[in-house]
Motif scaffolding. Structure first.
Motif, mmCIF file in Angstrom:
data_model
loop_
_atom_site.group_PDB
_atom_site.id
_atom_site.type_symbol
_atom_site.label_atom_id
_atom_site.label_comp_id
_atom_site.label_asym_id
_atom_site.label_seq_id
_atom_site.Cartn_x
_atom_site.Cartn_y
_atom_site.Cartn_z
ATOM 1 N N VAL A 32 -63.106 23.957 -42.341
ATOM 2 C CA VAL A 32 -61.811 24.534 -42.711
ATOM 3 C C VAL A 32 -61.001 23.533 -43.528
ATOM 4 N N ASN A 33 -61.040 22.264 -43.122
ATOM 5 C CA ASN A 33 -60.335 21.230 -43.887
ATOM 6 C C ASN A 33 -60.839 21.159 -45.329
ATOM 7 N N ILE A 34 -62.149 21.236 -45.489
ATOM 8 C CA ILE A 34 -62.739 21.186 -46.832
ATOM 9 C C ILE A 34 -62.321 22.410 -47.650
ATOM 10 N N CYS A 35 -62.245 23.576 -46.987
ATOM 11 C CA CYS A 35 -61.835 24.790 -47.693
ATOM 12 C C CYS A 35 -60.370 24.737 -48.133
ATOM 13 N N LEU A 36 -59.553 24.004 -47.393
ATOM 14 C CA LEU A 36 -58.142 23.858 -47.752
ATOM 15 C C LEU A 36 -57.920 22.775 -48.799
ATOM 16 N N ALA A 37 -58.855 21.849 -48.900
ATOM 17 C CA ALA A 37 -58.675 20.668 -49.750
ATOM 18 C C ALA A 37 -58.359 20.998 -51.212
ATOM 19 N N GLY A 82 -61.551 16.727 -36.062
ATOM 20 C CA GLY A 82 -60.894 17.331 -37.212
ATOM 21 C C GLY A 82 -59.782 18.303 -36.892
ATOM 22 N N SER A 83 -59.531 18.602 -35.625
ATOM 23 C CA SER A 83 -58.498 19.589 -35.283
ATOM 24 C C SER A 83 -57.098 19.057 -35.560
ATOM 25 N N ALA A 84 -56.838 17.797 -35.218
ATOM 26 C CA ALA A 84 -55.531 17.207 -35.509
ATOM 27 C C ALA A 84 -55.334 17.041 -37.012
ATOM 28 N N PHE A 85 -56.389 16.646 -37.704
ATOM 29 C CA PHE A 85 -56.348 16.533 -39.166
ATOM 30 C C PHE A 85 -55.969 17.883 -39.771
ATOM 31 N N LEU A 86 -56.569 18.950 -39.258
ATOM 32 C CA LEU A 86 -56.302 20.292 -39.768
ATOM 33 C C LEU A 86 -54.858 20.704 -39.509
ATOM 34 N N THR A 87 -54.353 20.415 -38.307
ATOM 35 C CA THR A 87 -52.964 20.757 -37.995
ATOM 36 C C THR A 87 -52.002 20.042 -38.929
ATOM 37 N N GLY A 88 -52.222 18.746 -39.135
ATOM 38 C CA GLY A 88 -51.356 17.986 -40.033
ATOM 39 C C GLY A 88 -51.445 18.464 -41.465
ATOM 40 N N LEU A 89 -52.647 18.818 -41.905
ATOM 41 C CA LEU A 89 -52.834 19.297 -43.275
ATOM 42 C C LEU A 89 -52.151 20.645 -43.481
ATOM 43 N N LEU A 90 -52.349 21.573 -42.540
ATOM 44 C CA LEU A 90 -51.720 22.891 -42.650
ATOM 45 C C LEU A 90 -50.199 22.779 -42.631
ATOM 46 N N LEU A 91 -49.678 21.937 -41.744
ATOM 47 C CA LEU A 91 -48.234 21.751 -41.687
ATOM 48 C C LEU A 91 -47.705 21.241 -43.017
ATOM 49 N N ALA A 92 -48.336 20.205 -43.552
ATOM 50 C CA ALA A 92 -47.881 19.623 -44.816
ATOM 51 C C ALA A 92 -47.976 20.620 -45.962
ATOM 52 N N MET A 93 -49.025 21.432 -45.973
ATOM 53 C CA MET A 93 -49.199 22.414 -47.041
ATOM 54 C C MET A 93 -48.154 23.525 -46.975
ATOM 55 N N CYS A 94 -47.539 23.707 -45.823
ATOM 56 C CA CYS A 94 -46.520 24.756 -45.664
ATOM 57 C C CYS A 94 -45.105 24.207 -45.772
ATOM 58 N N CYS A 197 -44.154 26.238 -51.369
ATOM 59 C CA CYS A 197 -44.639 25.142 -50.528
ATOM 60 C C CYS A 197 -45.869 24.505 -51.175
ATOM 61 N N ILE A 198 -46.165 23.279 -50.773
ATOM 62 C CA ILE A 198 -47.170 22.472 -51.463
ATOM 63 C C ILE A 198 -48.519 23.171 -51.571
ATOM 64 N N GLY A 199 -48.961 23.784 -50.502
ATOM 65 C CA GLY A 199 -50.312 24.336 -50.501
ATOM 66 C C GLY A 199 -50.415 25.834 -50.580
ATOM 67 N N GLU A 200 -49.302 26.533 -50.799
ATOM 68 C CA GLU A 200 -49.340 27.996 -50.780
ATOM 69 C C GLU A 200 -49.353 28.620 -52.164
ATOM 70 N N THR A 201 -49.217 27.811 -53.218
ATOM 71 C CA THR A 201 -48.969 28.394 -54.538
ATOM 72 C C THR A 201 -50.222 28.905 -55.236
ATOM 73 N N CYS A 202 -51.354 28.207 -55.091
ATOM 74 C CA CYS A 202 -52.544 28.549 -55.870
ATOM 75 C C CYS A 202 -53.370 29.620 -55.157
ATOM 76 N N THR A 203 -53.128 30.868 -55.510
ATOM 77 C CA THR A 203 -53.782 31.992 -54.848
ATOM 78 C C THR A 203 -55.307 31.920 -54.976
ATOM 79 N N VAL A 204 -55.805 31.615 -56.169
ATOM 80 C CA VAL A 204 -57.243 31.666 -56.407
ATOM 81 C C VAL A 204 -57.988 30.649 -55.546
ATOM 82 N N LEU A 205 -57.464 29.437 -55.386
ATOM 83 C CA LEU A 205 -58.144 28.421 -54.581
ATOM 84 C C LEU A 205 -58.106 28.765 -53.091
ATOM 85 N N LEU A 206 -56.993 29.318 -52.635
ATOM 86 C CA LEU A 206 -56.895 29.704 -51.229
ATOM 87 C C LEU A 206 -57.842 30.860 -50.908
ATOM 88 N N VAL A 207 -57.932 31.824 -51.805
ATOM 89 C CA VAL A 207 -58.832 32.960 -51.587
ATOM 90 C C VAL A 207 -60.285 32.499 -51.569
#
Length: 336
Positions: A32-37, A82-94, A197-207
């Motif tokens: 999941v972290n890699i998919c969000l990267a 990787g669960s804490a890494f994921l939580t921190g990454l998702l928070l920062a991206m939002c 927000c930092i990680g919510e803008t690029c629709t194509v990469l998130l999809v």
């Protein structure tokens, strides 16, 4: 004559579970972290240095708090999963890219220590930790959480608000002025060259990241499809009805705009699909996703806040135990 196996070989009964999988918590989390990267890296590139500081602060502080809490509780340290890494990454991206980096650390503390470990740790938390952290920051520093850096394009500075905020506060004419024309707007929403927000803008990469998780069967496709579809259908039906003066114009009921303009994509693929905080059955997950979509539309169209994905998912997290109770599968052999 075939060799007859001994009784010991024929009746080798092991401890449950008897159906095993090569998947693990660590493998799923890091996938999941890699998919969000890609979306996170795009946000770092587009919004600049402060966005990078927020992403680094979110990940590092979340991992540190996870390690510290487990050390204090004298529990096995599991930061490598990787669960804490994921939580921190998702928070920062939002978070907005202009937020002071130290506020991100406060959000990580609330997400990891309070929303996760105070509930018992991984697998026991009721609410999505990253969204709890974001909601806490929104309540504590509402001005900082709703201040956006200006979008810059090849032309010039375009706007200092998100598309949803521009539409809600200034109307469709201001939205068109922001991007020049509708075609430019849809392109910006799809590629990520707009405020948000930092990680919510690029629709194509998130999809693309979400589709890979569906391909790996880490998430069920019904959740993002139902949540996104609910928002699209309801905004198409009711968007114009909440705008009697006509100031919001066409985009009030434009499903494509509402799907791409806010945090719906990252929320539907990466937040609403959280394995811990959503119902266990497919039927329950569909109800969860539909409810989150309905609440998102209600907050956007009727509330004072232009975005509603975070709160809609948290509110549906409250209902997860109740949904599980009413969507229990029938016991094998039971009547009725």
């Amino acid at each position: 004559m075939a060799e007859v196996k001994s009784n010991k070989e024929l009746f080798n009964v092991s401890v449950s579970p008897h159906i095993r999988s090569k998947e693990s918590v660590s493998k799923i989390m890091w996938t999941v972290n890699i998919c969000l990267a890609p979306a996170a890296l795009f946000g770092a590139y587009y919004f600049g240095l402060n966005a990078i500081l927020i992403l680094v602060a979110g990940v590092v502080s979340a991992v540190f708090f996870e390690w510290a809490v487990q050390k204090i509780r004298k529990k096995p340290v599991t930061v490598k999963d990787g669960s804490a890494f994921l939580t921190g990454l998702l928070l920062a991206m939002c978070l907005p890219p202009t937020l002071p980096w130290w506020m991100t650390i406060v959000g990580s503390f609330i997400a990891i220590v309070i929303a996760k470990h105070a509930m018992g740790g991984l697998g026991s938390n009721i609410f999505n930790p990253a969204h709890i952290g974001r909601a806490a920051l929104m309540v504590s520093w509402p001005v900082a959480m709703t201040t956006w850096s200006k979008m810059t394009t090849a032309a010039d500075v375009v706007s200092s608000a998100t598309p949803l905020n521009v539409l809600k506060m200034q109307g469709h004419e201001a939205l068109i002025d922001t991007f020049g024309n509708a075609s430019n707007m849809y392109q910006a929403l799809f590629l990520g060259t707009r405020n948000g927000c930092i990680g919510e803008t690029c629709t194509v990469l998130l999809v693309l990241g979400g589709l890979f998780l569906i391909y790996k069967k880490y998430i069920n496709w019904q959740v993002p499809v139902v949540m996104i579809g609910t928002v699209g259908i309801l905004t198409w039906i009711f968007g114009g009805l909440v705008d009697p003066a006509g100031s919001l114009g066409f985009f009030a009921g434009d499903p494509l705009f509402h799907i791409m303009a806010g945090g719906l994509i990252i929320g539907a693929f990466f937040m609403a699909t959280d394995m811990v905080t959503i119902p266990m059955t497919i039927k329950g997950q569909i109800i969860f996703a539909a409810g989150a979509g309905v609440m998102t539309v209600m907050i956007r169209l009727l509330g004072g806040y232009p975005e509603g994905v975070c709160y809609s998912i948290l509110l549906m997290n409250c209902l997860t135990p109740l949904i599980d109770r009413f969507c229990q599968p029938k016991k094998f052999g039971a009547r009725g």
